[in-house]
Design a protein around this motif. Structure first.
Motif, PDB file in Angstrom:
ATOM      1  N   UNK A  74      -0.507 -27.469 -22.794  1.00 25.89           N
ATOM      2  CA  UNK A  74      -1.724 -28.100 -22.277  1.00 25.89           C
ATOM      3  C   UNK A  74      -2.430 -28.981 -23.290  1.00 25.89           C
ATOM      4  N   UNK A  75      -2.574 -28.505 -24.497  1.00 30.20           N
ATOM      5  CA  UNK A  75      -3.261 -29.287 -25.526  1.00 30.20           C
ATOM      6  C   UNK A  75      -2.568 -30.610 -25.787  1.00 30.20           C
ATOM      7  N   UNK A  76      -1.246 -30.569 -25.864  1.00 27.50           N
ATOM      8  CA  UNK A  76      -0.477 -31.794 -26.103  1.00 27.50           C
ATOM      9  C   UNK A  76      -0.627 -32.748 -24.924  1.00 27.50           C
ATOM     10  N   UNK A  77      -0.525 -32.235 -23.714  1.00 28.61           N
ATOM     11  CA  UNK A  77      -0.631 -33.078 -22.519  1.00 28.61           C
ATOM     12  C   UNK A  77      -2.023 -33.696 -22.423  1.00 28.61           C
ATOM     13  N   UNK A  78      -3.049 -32.889 -22.596  1.00 26.48           N
ATOM     14  CA  UNK A  78      -4.423 -33.399 -22.515  1.00 26.48           C
ATOM     15  C   UNK A  78      -4.663 -34.435 -23.613  1.00 26.48           C
ATOM     16  N   UNK A  79      -4.154 -34.189 -24.808  1.00 26.04           N
ATOM     17  CA  UNK A  79      -4.306 -35.145 -25.901  1.00 26.04           C
ATOM     18  C   UNK A  79      -3.633 -36.475 -25.609  1.00 26.04           C
ATOM     19  N   UNK A  80      -2.424 -36.418 -25.094  1.00 24.83           N
ATOM     20  CA  UNK A  80      -1.700 -37.653 -24.766  1.00 24.83           C
ATOM     21  C   UNK A  80      -2.396 -38.423 -23.641  1.00 24.83           C
ATOM     22  N   UNK A  81      -2.845 -37.725 -22.631  1.00 27.22           N
ATOM     23  CA  UNK A  81      -3.531 -38.385 -21.513  1.00 27.22           C
ATOM     24  C   UNK A  81      -4.857 -38.984 -21.982  1.00 27.22           C
ATOM     25  N   UNK A  82      -5.588 -38.258 -22.815  1.00 29.06           N
ATOM     26  CA  UNK A  82      -6.864 -38.760 -23.328  1.00 29.06           C
ATOM     27  C   UNK A  82      -6.654 -39.999 -24.193  1.00 29.06           C
ATOM     28  N   UNK A  83      -5.631 -39.985 -25.046  1.00 32.07           N
ATOM     29  CA  UNK A  83      -5.335 -41.154 -25.886  1.00 32.07           C
ATOM     30  C   UNK A  83      -4.935 -42.348 -25.021  1.00 32.07           C
ATOM     31  N   UNK A  84      -4.098 -42.123 -24.018  1.00 30.63           N
ATOM     32  CA  UNK A  84      -3.710 -43.202 -23.115  1.00 30.63           C
ATOM     33  C   UNK A  84      -4.894 -43.757 -22.345  1.00 30.63           C
ATOM     34  N   UNK A  85      -5.761 -42.864 -21.901  1.00 33.18           N
ATOM     35  CA  UNK A  85      -6.952 -43.281 -21.169  1.00 33.18           C
ATOM     36  C   UNK A  85      -7.859 -44.130 -22.065  1.00 33.18           C
ATOM     37  N   UNK A  86      -7.999 -43.744 -23.322  1.00 30.59           N
ATOM     38  CA  UNK A  86      -8.833 -44.508 -24.255  1.00 30.59           C
ATOM     39  C   UNK A  86      -8.259 -45.909 -24.472  1.00 30.59           C
ATOM     40  N   UNK A  87      -6.947 -46.018 -24.630  1.00 30.99           N
ATOM     41  CA  UNK A  87      -6.324 -47.327 -24.827  1.00 30.99           C
ATOM     42  C   UNK A  87      -6.505 -48.229 -23.604  1.00 30.99           C
ATOM     43  N   UNK A  88      -6.325 -47.669 -22.427  1.00 31.40           N
ATOM     44  CA  UNK A  88      -6.521 -48.447 -21.197  1.00 31.40           C
ATOM     45  C   UNK A  88      -7.982 -48.863 -21.057  1.00 31.40           C
ATOM     46  N   UNK A  89      -8.908 -47.964 -21.367  1.00 31.96           N
ATOM     47  CA  UNK A  89     -10.332 -48.275 -21.283  1.00 31.96           C
ATOM     48  C   UNK A  89     -10.697 -49.430 -22.209  1.00 31.96           C
ATOM     49  N   UNK A  90     -10.179 -49.401 -23.430  1.00 33.47           N
ATOM     50  CA  UNK A  90     -10.453 -50.477 -24.384  1.00 33.47           C
ATOM     51  C   UNK A  90      -9.913 -51.807 -23.870  1.00 33.47           C
ATOM     52  N   UNK A  91      -8.669 -51.810 -23.422  1.00 33.12           N
ATOM     53  CA  UNK A  91      -8.042 -53.045 -22.944  1.00 33.12           C
ATOM     54  C   UNK A  91      -8.773 -53.611 -21.722  1.00 33.12           C
ATOM     55  N   UNK A  92      -9.093 -52.760 -20.767  1.00 33.29           N
ATOM     56  CA  UNK A  92      -9.766 -53.218 -19.545  1.00 33.29           C
ATOM     57  C   UNK A  92     -11.187 -53.683 -19.869  1.00 33.29           C
ATOM     58  N   UNK A  93     -11.869 -52.993 -20.769  1.00 32.87           N
ATOM     59  CA  UNK A  93     -13.226 -53.396 -21.154  1.00 32.87           C
ATOM     60  C   UNK A  93     -13.229 -54.778 -21.800  1.00 32.87           C
ATOM     61  N   UNK A  94     -12.284 -55.020 -22.676  1.00 33.99           N
ATOM     62  CA  UNK A  94     -12.188 -56.343 -23.308  1.00 33.99           C
ATOM     63  C   UNK A  94     -11.886 -57.427 -22.272  1.00 33.99           C
ATOM     64  N   UNK A  95     -10.940 -57.157 -21.397  1.00 31.66           N
ATOM     65  CA  UNK A  95     -10.574 -58.144 -20.376  1.00 31.66           C
ATOM     66  C   UNK A  95     -11.740 -58.420 -19.430  1.00 31.66           C
ATOM     67  N   UNK A  96     -12.423 -57.373 -18.977  1.00 29.94           N
ATOM     68  CA  UNK A  96     -13.543 -57.565 -18.062  1.00 29.94           C
ATOM     69  C   UNK A  96     -14.725 -58.245 -18.751  1.00 29.94           C
ATOM     70  N   UNK A  97     -14.938 -57.943 -20.017  1.00 33.83           N
ATOM     71  CA  UNK A  97     -15.998 -58.611 -20.764  1.00 33.83           C
ATOM     72  C   UNK A  97     -15.781 -60.107 -20.807  1.00 33.83           C
ATOM     73  N   UNK A  98     -14.561 -60.514 -21.055  1.00 36.00           N
ATOM     74  CA  UNK A  98     -14.242 -61.953 -21.053  1.00 36.00           C
ATOM     75  C   UNK A  98     -14.386 -62.545 -19.656  1.00 36.00           C
TER      76      UNK A  98
END
Length: 128
Positions: A74-98
């Motif tokens: 569980x810890x590994x899965x939650x960590x991987x999903x959280x890291x992936x979610x953070x990367x997607x959030x950053x990318x989408x935030x930058x794109x939407x900001x522009x």
């Protein structure tokens, strides 16, 4: 009792797959109503409702994790999903900001897209 505890109590003994569908429709697709919001009050009401209903999905997600992964995984899965979610959030935030710099009214379409993505995510979780 805090709101997350209330949702946990509400969901106790209920079938979690249907929970994803119900709150996916009500909680996630409600974000599409931002497109109809005429002012700040309507926008705030839609966001507040969607944020409140987000708390209902978390206990169902936790039950899904507990049912499908061992304690050690569980810890590994939650960590991987959280890291992936953070990367997607950053990318989408930058794109939407522009995008918003060029087209300030595009937030309506962005929220409708987010509503659809959120619903599809709930739909996929309901199938597990």
């Amino acid at each position: 009792m805090e709101p997350p505890e209330r949702w946990s109590s509400f969901l106790l003994g209920r079938e979690k797959r249907s929970t994803f569908l119900v709150f996916g429709i009500v909680g996630r697709l409600s974000l599409a109503l931002v497109a109809l919001a005429a002012g700040a009050g309507g926008f705030t009401a839609v966001i507040a409702a969607a944020t409140f209903l987000f708390g209902a999905i978390v206990p169902a997600q936790n039950a899904l994790l507990q049912r499908n992964y061992t304690v050690a995984e569980r810890g590994r899965v939650v960590g991987m999903v959280t890291a992936g979610q953070a990367l997607v959030t950053i990318a989408v935030s930058l794109a939407l900001g522009r995008l918003y710099d060029v087209r300030p009214g595009a937030f309506r379409a962005a929220y409708a897209g987010a509503a659809l993505c959120g619903f599809l995510a709930c739909l996929s979780l309901a199938g597990i």
